[in-house]
Design a protein around this motif. Structure first.
Motif, short mmCIF file in Angstrom:
data_model
loop_
_atom_site.label_atom_id
_atom_site.label_comp_id
_atom_site.label_asym_id
_atom_site.label_seq_id
_atom_site.Cartn_x
_atom_site.Cartn_y
_atom_site.Cartn_z
N GLY A 100 0.84 -1.19 0.00
CA GLY A 100 0.00 0.00 0.00
C GLY A 100 0.88 1.24 0.00
O GLY A 100 2.10 1.15 0.12
N ALA A 111 0.63 7.97 -6.95
CA ALA A 111 -0.59 8.14 -6.16
C ALA A 111 -1.65 8.87 -6.98
O ALA A 111 -2.84 8.55 -6.91
N ILE A 116 -5.08 7.85 -5.25
CA ILE A 116 -4.88 7.69 -3.81
C ILE A 116 -4.90 9.07 -3.18
O ILE A 116 -4.21 9.98 -3.64
N ALA A 123 -5.87 8.52 3.02
CA ALA A 123 -5.19 7.39 2.38
C ALA A 123 -5.19 6.18 3.30
O ALA A 123 -5.41 5.04 2.85
N ASP A 126 -8.62 4.49 3.32
CA ASP A 126 -8.83 3.64 2.15
C ASP A 126 -8.08 2.31 2.30
O ASP A 126 -8.57 1.25 1.88
N ILE A 317 -4.99 -1.26 -2.44
CA ILE A 317 -5.55 0.06 -2.73
C ILE A 317 -7.06 -0.04 -2.94
O ILE A 317 -7.60 -1.12 -3.21
N LYS A 318 -7.70 1.08 -2.83
CA LYS A 318 -9.14 1.17 -3.12
C LYS A 318 -9.30 1.18 -4.63
O LYS A 318 -8.69 1.99 -5.33
#
Length: 325
Positions: A100, A111, A116, A123, A126, A317-318
């Protein structure tokens, strides 16, 4: 879930050192299980990431996540350490440990590409909300002259952008409190005036060879941005296997102004002195020495004979709307 956090205290002009106490307080308040590791020199995150993976593998840790806390350089080193570890341990069959990112550096192009949040608390939120890793494609190159290889998360540049990186890093203004912010733009102007065109040979996947006698800026990238948010390859994506290659031939001063204007409109790839390709792999070769850079880090002044492709790695990550591209 346990988070192994690699912190670069000097990221973003010592921003890491200033922000970490707030991050640590937030983690403790949320009762998050974590271990923190602090980089002390350039390249340290590579060995830290390898050491973390060695610990995780030895204990068969089922729910481990590595978080790079810094800028593009910190993430680059962290991923490089991960890729090296798994390359050196091919017998490991369990899924690779995801990475991440807490973007607290100055550029943060990666990012930006993955959307992100720039604020560390958003951050982190997420990261904690994430349930499964997302496969991301990163750049991989092989240096045929030295029989070595490496990775890039943002871009591999030869010519103008790499010269800007070199000049900015060695500028006296960079260390001046009042004028450090001007060092980049002074370097850009100096590079535009001094960089000489060079011959570049591109070999495409189908074997077709193109030669450009006046190459000026050459960038291989796996997402749209470079140089702190410049949209050099608007349709590039980390979710695709293809790398984008942008070649700008030596422009006149009038064409430079046109290029900047079209760049703002994201239509610069239509200019006749700009060439763009999106391919799974290709080869680049130069005859004369030029400055190069990987993710903003200097490669030195040399010739290049390298092939490029993508490799995938799991990121924590989202997912965004374009993650299915």
């Amino acid at each position: 879930m346990e988070y192994f956090i690699i912190v670069n205290p000097t990221a973003g002009g010592n921003n890491g050192r200033k922000i970490w106490p707030q991050i640590e307080q937030y983690l403790k308040k949320k009762n998050i299980s974590y271990r923190a590791y602090f980089t002390e020199y350039d390249g340290h995150a590579v060995s830290i990431a390898m050491r973390i993976l060695d610990q995780i593998t030895a204990t068969n840790h089922p729910d481990a996540i590595i978080i790079a806390t810094g800028g593009d350089g910190t993430l680059h080193e962290t991923i490089l350490g991960c890729m090296r570890f798994y390359a050196e341990h091919p017998q490991i069959k369990v899924p690779r440990v995801p990475v991440g990112l807490l973007p607290i550096g100055s550029g943060n192009d990666f990012a930006r590409a993955l959307k992100i949040p720039r604020h560390w608390k958003k951050a982190l939120h997420d990261i904690f909300e994430c349930q499964v890793p997302t496969k991301i494609h990163i750049g991989h190159f092989i240096n045929h002259d030295l029989s070595t290889d490496g990775y890039f998360l943002n871009n591999f540049g030869i010519g103008l952008d790499a010269t800007v990186v070199y000049l900015a890093n060695h500028s006296l203004l960079k260390h001046h409190k009042q004028f450090s912010g001007f060092s980049y733009w002074v370097s850009v102007l100096h590079a535009i005036q001094t960089v000489q065109p060079f011959e570049l040979t591109v070999t495409h996947p189908n074997g077709t060879v193109h030669t450009y006698s006046k190459a000026f800026l050459v960038t291989a990238t796996n997402h749209p941005y470079f140089g702190g948010g410049i949209d050099i390859a608007p349709r590039a994506s980390v979710y695709k296997e293809q790398l984008d290659l942008v070649i700008v031939e030596k422009p006149t001063y009038r064409q430079i102004l046109l290029f900047i204007f079209m760049l703002l409109l994201k239509r610069h790839l239509h200019l006749r002195f700009v060439h763009h390709f999106s391919e799974t792999h290709f080869e680049l070769k130069t005859k004369k020495a030029r400055y190069g850079q990987i993710d903003g880090e200097e490669l030195g002044h040399k010739t290049y004979n390298a092939s490029y492709e993508t490799k995938d790695y799991p990121f924590w990550i989202k997912k965004t709307d374009n993650s299915q591209l």
